[in-house]
Design an enzyme around this catalytic site. Structure first.
Site, PDB file in Angstrom:
ATOM      1  N   HIS A 160       0.867  -1.187   0.000  1.00 34.64           N
ATOM      2  CA  HIS A 160       0.000   0.000   0.000  1.00 34.64           C
ATOM      3  C   HIS A 160       0.900   1.232   0.000  1.00 34.64           C
ATOM      4  O   HIS A 160       1.577   1.504   0.983  1.00 34.64           O
ATOM      5  CB  HIS A 160      -0.919  -0.006   1.225  1.00 34.64           C
ATOM      6  CG  HIS A 160      -1.894  -1.148   1.216  1.00 34.64           C
ATOM      7  ND1 HIS A 160      -3.082  -1.109   0.533  1.00 34.64           N
ATOM      8  CD2 HIS A 160      -1.837  -2.390   1.782  1.00 34.64           C
ATOM      9  CE1 HIS A 160      -3.735  -2.255   0.687  1.00 34.64           C
ATOM     10  NE2 HIS A 160      -2.990  -3.055   1.441  1.00 34.64           N
ATOM     11  N   ARG A 203      -0.337   4.280  -0.724  1.00 36.63           N
ATOM     12  CA  ARG A 203      -1.202   5.361  -0.197  1.00 36.63           C
ATOM     13  C   ARG A 203      -1.373   6.566  -1.108  1.00 36.63           C
ATOM     14  O   ARG A 203      -2.172   7.450  -0.803  1.00 36.63           O
ATOM     15  CB  ARG A 203      -0.698   5.841   1.176  1.00 36.63           C
ATOM     16  CG  ARG A 203      -0.650   4.754   2.236  1.00 36.63           C
ATOM     17  CD  ARG A 203      -2.044   4.246   2.591  1.00 36.63           C
ATOM     18  NE  ARG A 203      -2.017   3.305   3.709  1.00 36.63           N
ATOM     19  CZ  ARG A 203      -2.736   2.201   3.763  1.00 36.63           C
ATOM     20  NH1 ARG A 203      -3.550   1.885   2.780  1.00 36.63           N
ATOM     21  NH2 ARG A 203      -2.667   1.390   4.797  1.00 36.63           N
ATOM     22  N   ASN A 210      -6.549   0.531  -3.214  1.00 35.49           N
ATOM     23  CA  ASN A 210      -7.443   1.246  -2.287  1.00 35.49           C
ATOM     24  C   ASN A 210      -6.911   2.622  -1.912  1.00 35.49           C
ATOM     25  O   ASN A 210      -6.742   2.960  -0.744  1.00 35.49           O
ATOM     26  CB  ASN A 210      -7.718   0.405  -1.036  1.00 35.49           C
ATOM     27  CG  ASN A 210      -6.472   0.111  -0.233  1.00 35.49           C
ATOM     28  OD1 ASN A 210      -5.364   0.185  -0.760  1.00 35.49           O
ATOM     29  ND2 ASN A 210      -6.638  -0.220   1.034  1.00 35.49           N
ATOM     30  N   ASP A 231      -8.568  -5.318  -2.621  1.00 30.39           N
ATOM     31  CA  ASP A 231      -7.940  -5.543  -1.318  1.00 30.39           C
ATOM     32  C   ASP A 231      -8.310  -4.484  -0.283  1.00 30.39           C
ATOM     33  O   ASP A 231      -8.342  -3.294  -0.564  1.00 30.39           O
ATOM     34  CB  ASP A 231      -6.422  -5.573  -1.449  1.00 30.39           C
ATOM     35  CG  ASP A 231      -5.780  -5.814  -0.106  1.00 30.39           C
ATOM     36  OD1 ASP A 231      -6.001  -6.891   0.461  1.00 30.39           O
ATOM     37  OD2 ASP A 231      -5.098  -4.899   0.405  1.00 30.39           O
ATOM     38  N   HIS A 275      -9.109 -10.592  -1.518  1.00 37.79           N
ATOM     39  CA  HIS A 275      -9.013 -10.381  -0.072  1.00 37.79           C
ATOM     40  C   HIS A 275     -10.166 -11.202   0.525  1.00 37.79           C
ATOM     41  O   HIS A 275     -11.319 -10.773   0.481  1.00 37.79           O
ATOM     42  CB  HIS A 275      -9.156  -8.886   0.224  1.00 37.79           C
ATOM     43  CG  HIS A 275      -9.285  -8.532   1.678  1.00 37.79           C
ATOM     44  ND1 HIS A 275      -8.343  -7.790   2.345  1.00 37.79           N
ATOM     45  CD2 HIS A 275     -10.251  -8.815   2.588  1.00 37.79           C
ATOM     46  CE1 HIS A 275      -8.733  -7.626   3.614  1.00 37.79           C
ATOM     47  NE2 HIS A 275      -9.890  -8.237   3.787  1.00 37.79           N
ATOM     48  N   ASN A 279      -5.357  -6.661   9.300  1.00 38.75           N
ATOM     49  CA  ASN A 279      -6.433  -7.419   8.666  1.00 38.75           C
ATOM     50  C   ASN A 279      -5.891  -8.190   7.465  1.00 38.75           C
ATOM     51  O   ASN A 279      -5.360  -7.568   6.556  1.00 38.75           O
ATOM     52  CB  ASN A 279      -7.533  -6.449   8.211  1.00 38.75           C
ATOM     53  CG  ASN A 279      -8.801  -7.173   7.833  1.00 38.75           C
ATOM     54  OD1 ASN A 279      -9.025  -8.303   8.262  1.00 38.75           O
ATOM     55  ND2 ASN A 279      -9.612  -6.552   6.998  1.00 38.75           N
ATOM     56  N   ASP A 323       2.069  -6.864   2.401  1.00 46.68           N
ATOM     57  CA  ASP A 323       0.900  -6.098   2.851  1.00 46.68           C
ATOM     58  C   ASP A 323       1.349  -4.872   3.644  1.00 46.68           C
ATOM     59  O   ASP A 323       0.725  -4.485   4.636  1.00 46.68           O
ATOM     60  CB  ASP A 323      -0.075  -6.964   3.666  1.00 46.68           C
ATOM     61  CG  ASP A 323      -1.471  -6.332   3.741  1.00 46.68           C
ATOM     62  OD1 ASP A 323      -1.682  -5.264   3.132  1.00 46.68           O
ATOM     63  OD2 ASP A 323      -2.341  -6.917   4.422  1.00 46.68           O
TER      64      ASP A 323
END
Lengths: 439, 321
Positions: free
Chosen positions: A62, A64, A94, A154, A181, A280, A307
């Protein structure tokens, strides 16, 4: 051109042989026996005792950006990747806006090229806005400059069975893969940690293993039914390993990844109520950790994926149930792999090279990466000193965020150098000063 | 012992010590001037993120009877509802020089965070956190049980206590199972299987799904509040069915020991988990529980701020000494 010629002397290849490795023009121009290559005109890197691995490839990062540049940017995240020995990362969708159009994936891809610390491969969202209702324009993302091959919602599960089926079918047109996911949403409403006696004792809502296993079971059967390709993100339970093992035995085209934290840490850490351990899927039991290690060792699980999930301090410095899910992973992944897989004898270096480079490059269809350190191949490489240990200091990490669960932990293996397409991104265990300039 | 976060922070000796201290302090309550100078000059903050008038005024009365300065901090909204962060609230209280912070919070573990994150130096007392624990409620229940079943002295060895209701969401049940077992009681938890937490087999109690099978000769029945909304989430089909299977009515009440008592932490849903005639029966000690709440909380404040003797410090709890 002398600056761009390097001779790595005496490194240990994954096969265990010592070798000299000559790099020029972005490729391994020659890989020969230790002491056999001429250093003339090259920058020499003394690598006796260092382990050479093909540049690591992360399937699950990620970064961001766009949207949460207070947590990480493509630039800082790919610096963290380089420091962790990675030469390619897959940037999850995401973001805000969500990477569900050709425009957004091209933006992320371009930011990665401009940063130049590693290859940044955008992952496209499966559904518009990650809302799980309408398929995003997967074809447009596949045909964009970013050349997306992996699609994932995800952070959220594609829980609608029909939508999942359609996505699996649709990506066959361009050789794509759906990275799921696996989290049944109704079984995990407001879930905070692994459902176990400890969750009952701590009064934190449980995230039961069956919520992951049921989705994986459904998806491997769907994948078989429509003859497509499935990748399972961050497998976290012993039962999930069993389901994937069964699916592979039936010839179903499924691959799976496990995170470093699920290979090392257990749910008992939740008893601290310190949200740095909130992630998560959640940290699971010791038995799950053992099953994941065994599954990674026997190839049921194909790859380690970080992750890497940066969060600003205030999103972790709060009550457990108010905190964000996720932990940093790029700069500690190889060390955790050495600790959990090499030191236990479960994998050799050839195995680590496979699970952290060859296999993920193949799953993500990252051309020019994940190849053996051999004459003629693209010069993506990391050199690790497996004999030294280091203590994790959050503020010393290249990531913009500090939410590492390994704070103050001593881990084996320091990344001494990383080469991305023949250019050092890390030298002497520091980010290289000279930034890669690329057209 | 510096903080009281969980009933498991209390070992047998320290639990008895709290109850004995509460008994001594109860004499103050009978005096015309209900005040001791013990905590003069000390500041106790009631930090309530959830509305709970009864627990707050109980702690307030306890602190005032020990002459402490009391600050009521009603923090509307937590980090979850985008109010001030727990950290900033803690730093504010630290700047005010709080010697003890009594915290009620909707998030399990919030008191634990306050005690361990290094934001604040004072003692932290858990006045109920999420679905985790409510240790002073367990202490006042133990005090009430000892008062009625054992003449107000000693422990609860051999007493059969049945706890009935929504154990899954109950911080009162968690703390009571731990503390009553520490004091030697035989605890049975009764609930529909949907309202029993995963892993309850590791708790120091017996579990039953059948209330009628557990009542004969029980020394005490503790009814837990059950929210009617739970049926929306399919924990049980209707409130009527819940009442029929798990409610305490007159017929069931008559089956417990002749000297047995009925308890409820409040607030009650009359007609749901308990019928009005049982709630108001002579052997219902629900009002005593409220009275005892003040003295037990006086004892906790007194011991935490005055210092627990070393022999009763539980190894699980960090001492400030």
């Amino acid at each position: 051109m002398n600056e761009s010629k390097y001779l790595i002397k005496g490194a240990t290849l994954p096969s265990g042989e010592s070798a000299d490795i000559a790099i020029a023009d972005g490729t391994f121009i020659e890989v020969g026996k230790a002491g056999s290559l001429d250093a003339a005109g090259s920058t020499v890197i003394e690598a006796t005792g260092l382990q050479a691995l093909p540049g690591l490839v992360d399937l699950h990062t990620h970064l961001r950006e766009p949207g949460r540049e207070d947590a990480e940017t493509v630039y800082t995240g790919s610096q963290a990747a380089a420091k962790g020995g990675f030469t390619a990362v897959h940037a999850m969708a995401n973001t805000d806006p969500v990477a569900d159009t050709a425009g957004v994936v091209e933006q992320v891809w371009r930011l990665g090229r401009e940063a130049g610390w590693c290859e940044v491969r955008p992952v496209g969202a499966v559904t518009r806005g990650l809302e799980g209702e309408h398929m995003a324009e997967l074809g447009a993302m596949a045909e964009s400059a970013a050349g997306v091959t992996m699609f994932s919602d995800d952070g959220k599960c594609v829980s609608d069975a029909v939508l999942m089926r359609r996505a699996l079918e649709y990506v066959k047109a361009f050789g794509g893969v759906i990275a799921q996911h696996a989290q049944e949403p109704r079984l995990t409403e407001n879930a905070q940690m692994n459902e176990s006696p400890l969750s009952g004792q701590l009064g934190l809502t449980g995230w039961p293993a069956v919520a992951e296993e049921a989705i994986i079971a459904r998806d491997v059967l769907l994948t078989q039914h429509v003859n497509s390709r499935l990748h399972v993100c961050h497998v976290s339970t012993a039962g999930s390993v069993e389901v994937v093992r069964w699916a592979k035995s039936k010839g179903i085209n499924v691959t799976a990844e496990v995170t470093p934290h699920h290979l090392l840490l257990t749910d008992e850490l939740a008893a601290t109520y310190n949200p740095v351990y909130k992630v998560n899927p959640p940290l699971r039991s010791r038995e799950d950790v053992e099953a994941l290690r065994a599954g990674l060792a026997d190839g049921t699980i194909d790859a380690i994926a970080t992750d890497h999930a940066p969060h600003p301090t205030e999103d972790k410095e709060c009550e457990w149930d108010a905190a964000a899910f996720g932990m940093l992973g790029l700069e500690t992944a190889l060390s955790v792999a050495i600790h959990t897989m090499i030191e236990t004898g479960l994998l050799d270096w050839q195995g680590v090279a496979d699970r952290m480079s060859h296999a993920p490059a193949n799953i993500g269809r990252v051309y020019g990466q994940g190849q053996p350190i051999a004459t003629g191949n693209a010069a993506n490489l990391t050199l690790v000193d497996a004999a030294t240990k280091w203590t994790v200091v959050p503020r010393d990490l290249a990531s913009m965020s500090t939410n590492t669960p390994y704070k103050a932990m001593e881990l084996p293996g320091t990344i001494q150098a990383t080469f991305y397409q023949g250019v050092p991104t890390v030298l002497d265990a520091q980010l290289a000063q000279q930034k890669r300039s690329e057209a | 012992m510096k903080h009281l976060l969980s009933a498991s922070d209390l070992n047998y000796n320290s639990a008895i010590r709290v109850l004995d201290t509460a008994r001594e302090l109860s004499l103050v309550t009978d005096r015309p001037v209900k005040k001791l100078p013990t905590l003069r000059g000390r500041t106790v903050v009631n930090l309530f993120f959830e509305d709970s008038t009864r627990t707050r005024i109980s702690f307030e009365a306890a602190a005032k009877r020990l002459s402490a300065d009391v600050i009521n901090f009603s923090a509307k909204g937590s980090s979850l509802s985008k109010g001030e962060s727990l950290k900033d609230t803690a730093l504010t209280l630290q700047a005010m020089g709080a010697d003890a912070v009594v915290i009620r919070h909707g998030s399990s573990g919030a008191p634990h965070r306050l005690a361990s994150a290094g934001w604040i130096d004072g003692s932290i007392i858990n006045a109920g956190d999420g679905t985790h624990e409510h240790p002073t409620q367990a202490l006042l229940d133990a005090y009430t049980l000892r008062d009625h079943l054992n003449g107000g002295v000693g422990d609860l060895a051999g007493k059969r206590i049945v706890i009935v209701g929504d154990v899954l969401h109950s911080r009162v049940a968690r703390s009571n199972v731990i503390l009553l077992a520490t004091l030697g009681a035989q605890v049975t938890v009764v609930a529909p299987p949907t309202l029993v937490p995963v892993g309850i087999e590791t708790w120091p109690c017996k579990v039953s799904y059948d209330l009628d099978a557990e009542l004969d000769g029980a020394d005490a029945v503790m009814m837990l509040r059950v929210q009617g909304e739970r049926m929306i989430h399919s924990y049980f089909p209707t409130t009527r069915e819940y009442s029929r299977r798990y409610g305490l009515n007159r017929q069931r009440f008559e089956r417990i020991s002749e000297s047995g008592i009925v308890m409820h932490p409040g607030p009650m849903n009359r007609g749901m988990e308990i019928t009005a005639d049982v709630a108001d029966a002579e052997r219902s000690v629900i009002v005593d529980q409220v009275t005892n709440g003040v003295t037990v909380r006086m004892a906790v404040l007194y011991l935490l701020l005055g210092g627990f003797p070393d022999d009763s410090v539980d190894s699980a709890v960090e001492s400030d000494q």
